[in-house]
Design a protein around this motif. Structure first.
Motif, mmCIF file in Angstrom:
data_model
loop_
_atom_site.group_PDB
_atom_site.id
_atom_site.type_symbol
_atom_site.label_atom_id
_atom_site.label_comp_id
_atom_site.label_asym_id
_atom_site.label_seq_id
_atom_site.Cartn_x
_atom_site.Cartn_y
_atom_site.Cartn_z
ATOM 1 N N THR A 140 78.573 37.629 104.937
ATOM 2 C CA THR A 140 77.634 37.270 104.256
ATOM 3 C C THR A 140 77.448 38.395 103.271
ATOM 4 N N ALA A 141 76.747 38.211 102.110
ATOM 5 C CA ALA A 141 76.342 39.810 101.150
ATOM 6 C C ALA A 141 74.966 39.216 100.766
ATOM 7 N N GLY A 142 73.923 40.562 100.886
ATOM 8 C CA GLY A 142 73.096 40.435 101.094
ATOM 9 C C GLY A 142 72.779 41.700 99.797
ATOM 10 N N ILE A 143 71.677 41.879 99.104
ATOM 11 C CA ILE A 143 70.972 42.560 98.217
ATOM 12 C C ILE A 143 69.611 42.472 98.245
ATOM 13 N N ILE B 175 77.842 40.011 90.406
ATOM 14 C CA ILE B 175 76.048 38.938 90.382
ATOM 15 C C ILE B 175 75.154 39.587 90.183
ATOM 16 N N THR B 176 74.867 41.088 90.906
ATOM 17 C CA THR B 176 73.644 42.234 89.917
ATOM 18 C C THR B 176 73.911 42.193 88.463
ATOM 19 N N GLU B 177 75.074 42.770 87.753
ATOM 20 C CA GLU B 177 75.480 42.987 86.570
ATOM 21 C C GLU B 177 75.066 41.877 85.434
ATOM 22 N N GLN B 178 75.265 40.600 86.046
ATOM 23 C CA GLN B 178 74.825 39.691 84.455
ATOM 24 C C GLN B 178 73.556 39.471 85.379
ATOM 25 N N ASN C 294 68.842 55.749 85.129
ATOM 26 C CA ASN C 294 67.394 56.409 84.677
ATOM 27 C C ASN C 294 67.044 57.287 86.102
ATOM 28 N N GLY C 295 68.734 57.704 87.389
ATOM 29 C CA GLY C 295 68.478 58.697 88.071
ATOM 30 C C GLY C 295 68.091 58.280 89.274
ATOM 31 N N LYS C 296 66.997 56.550 89.801
ATOM 32 C CA LYS C 296 66.633 56.043 90.288
ATOM 33 C C LYS C 296 67.663 54.673 91.029
ATOM 34 N N GLU C 297 67.334 54.870 92.354
ATOM 35 C CA GLU C 297 67.885 53.534 92.643
ATOM 36 C C GLU C 297 66.535 52.748 92.857
ATOM 37 N N ILE C 298 67.315 51.490 92.235
ATOM 38 C CA ILE C 298 66.626 49.787 91.810
ATOM 39 C C ILE C 298 67.091 48.241 92.998
ATOM 40 N N ALA C 299 68.249 48.369 93.521
ATOM 41 C CA ALA C 299 69.361 48.279 93.776
ATOM 42 C C ALA C 299 69.618 48.728 95.589
#
Length: 506
Positions: free
Chosen positions: A470-473, A293-296, A417-422
């Motif tokens: 449950t999945a969470g983000i 889902i995150t890729e999409q 880009n070398g940083k966490e975004i999720a």
């Protein structure tokens, strides 16, 4: 209040306008019926000039060329700039031209907000312009703007680039650097794209408390305040996770929130103490589903903002086309340090940190030591979107244990880009395991870790009623916006970033 020479002059002009019977701050209604951008995009000369025979615009004076009995001026509204042609005999048709000369030649300044009525035409040089037949002062500007010069070819001179000025006086930055507005329009489009995607999937947007009696849902240092009516301390939320999970317990299948979070920590080009995170939780799903889902979603955002999955970030070209690469955190560390830390205890991890030039604090447990090694030696290497997966249980107190890999949890972080975004999990829904994880956090707190989690007994009670799988983000909206708008600093995607209070004279 200490005034500059220009500010004194402008206040004197204000008084003169009032003495002439001109209200420099009239009632707000002005019948605007067009914009600079609309006129430039749609005016076709003789073909449709009748459609532009009676236009009414409002905006700031951003430049004036005095031609004697006529003036050319640049008007800037919320959509851009357009040239005005102002003829003395038409604005002041009678014999007495004194008022025109006094007001529009001597009392009006760059930065003043005016309203104009007239018709659109094309000058001999081919520039779409408004021939002004009526002009009114709407707001007298008392502080001069920094002057930015623009040539007809689009070249800019004396651009205002000082970050101290731009971030502290964002209102002035938006006036003199109108291209800055585009970043924030794209930010709005990014958020609306996400909201539309989630709503179409059946997710429900909710609101959860900003003031919390227990700062839960993340490992971070909170801001503390006091609730006078209840006479107890409260905390600004560091995350909304535990409240959203309570709603999953209550029977919602998919909830999300754009959460304003606060963490009393350092500031740099990717961190601000007040920031925006999107979190969502979906019942009967896991972290494998969440990766898809995150890729999409990331692909959809890139296309919405750029028309392609390829985005330029500084000198790097990043492709958000799904699927994304997946690497375990232990493999990532081994690839970039040559060291396998997967079976190390806390003492061995401390020794490894020191051998890598990392100096851990005494309060740091096993999870934070692994995180420090990854952050220092591996994280920055992942430029293209990559899921770092399968973290040690010590690093993830709210995450379900891995179904196949003992000692690990079902968690991923999306690096770009070398940083966490999720950051996402298969959520821990075993209340007994969750209680034990909280108790481990208390031990870290007792060792001096001021970012360790508190025990949220009400959340444990909620879990005891039963939370479905449950999945969470959580997705960092500010960092994602930095990448999608090619901005080097988080301050460039926040309208009003936190800064040290300014000493002002009154």
């Amino acid at each position: 209040m200490q005034l500059s020479e220009q500010e004194i002059i402008r206040r004197e002009k204000l008084k003169e306008l009032q003495q002439l019977g001109i209200e420099p701050y009239p009632a707000p209604l002005f019948p605007v019926n067009s914009t600079a951008a609309h006129i430039k995009a749609n005016y076709k000369g003789e073909e449709n000039k009748a459609d532009f025979a009676n236009v009414c615009l409002a905006g700031r004076i951003m430049g004036v060329r005095d031609m004697g009995k006529a003036n050319f001026a640049q008007l800037q509204d919320s959509t851009g700039r357009i040239q005005l042609y102002i003829k003395r005999d038409e604005i002041a048709p009678g014999e007495d031209k004194t008022l025109y000369d006094k007001v529009w030649k001597h009392l009006a300044d760059i930065g003043d907000i005016i309203g104009v009525k007239g018709y659109v035409f094309t000058t001999k040089t081919g520039e779409t312009s408004v021939h002004v037949l009526e002009l009114v002062m709407l707001t007298k500007s008392l502080k001069p703007l920094p002057i930015v010069k623009e040539t007809k070819e689009g070249e800019t001179f004396d651009a205002v680039t000082d970050p101290e000025f731009r971030y502290r006086q964002r209102y002035a930055d938006l006036i003199v650097n109108p291209e800055v507005k585009d970043t924030f329009l794209k930010r709005t489009k990014l958020i609306n794209t996400i909201r539309e995607y989630l709503n179409n999937q059946g997710a429900i947007e909710v609101d959860t408390p900003v003031l919390q009696s227990i700062p839960g849902g993340a490992i971070a240092r909170p801001f503390i305040t006091h609730h006078n009516a209840l006479d107890v301390p409260f905390y600004l939320r560091i995350a909304n996770e535990l409240y959203l999970k309570r709603l999953i317990v209550g029977g919602f299948d998919w909830v999300y929130e754009f959460s304003r979070n606060f963490r009393n920590e350092g500031m740099d080009r990717t961190h601000n103490p007040e920031f925006t995170v999107l979190e969502w939780y979906t019942a009967y799903k896991d972290y494998y589903w969440m990766m898809e889902i995150t890729e999409q979603l990331m692909e959809k955002i890139a296309i919405a903002l750029h028309g392609t999955t390829v985005v330029q970030v500084g000198e790097k070209t990043i492709d958000f086309k799904a699927p994304f690469k997946r690497v375990t955190i232990f493999d990532a560390i081994k690839e970039h340090t040559g060291i396998d830390v997967s079976n190390m205890d806390e003492a061995e991890l401390r020794t490894t940190c020191k051998s890598l030039g990392i100096h851990p604090e005494a309060s740091m447990g096993k999870g934070k030591l692994i995180d420090a090694i990854f952050g220092e030696k591996a994280e920055g290497q992942y430029i293209q979107p990559t899921f770092i997966i399968d973290y040690p249980v010590e690093m993830s107190p709210l995450t379900k244990k891995h179904r196949d890999k003992p000692g690990l949890v079902e968690r991923f972080e999306l690096m770009v880009n070398g940083k966490e975004i999720a950051n996402a999990y298969s959520e821990l829904n075993d209340p007994i395991d969750q209680r034990a994880r909280f108790e481990e956090q208390v031990k870290l707190m007792e060792r001096g870790d001021d970012e360790a989690m508190y025990i949220d007994y009400d959340f444990l009670r909620a879990l005891e009623y039963g939370m479905p799988p449950t999945a969470g983000i959580g997705i960092g909206i500010d960092r994602l916006c930095m990448m999608m708008t090619n901005q080097p600093s988080i301050q460039d995607v926040l309208l009003f970033p936190q800064m040290r209070p300014e000493v002002m004279n009154d």
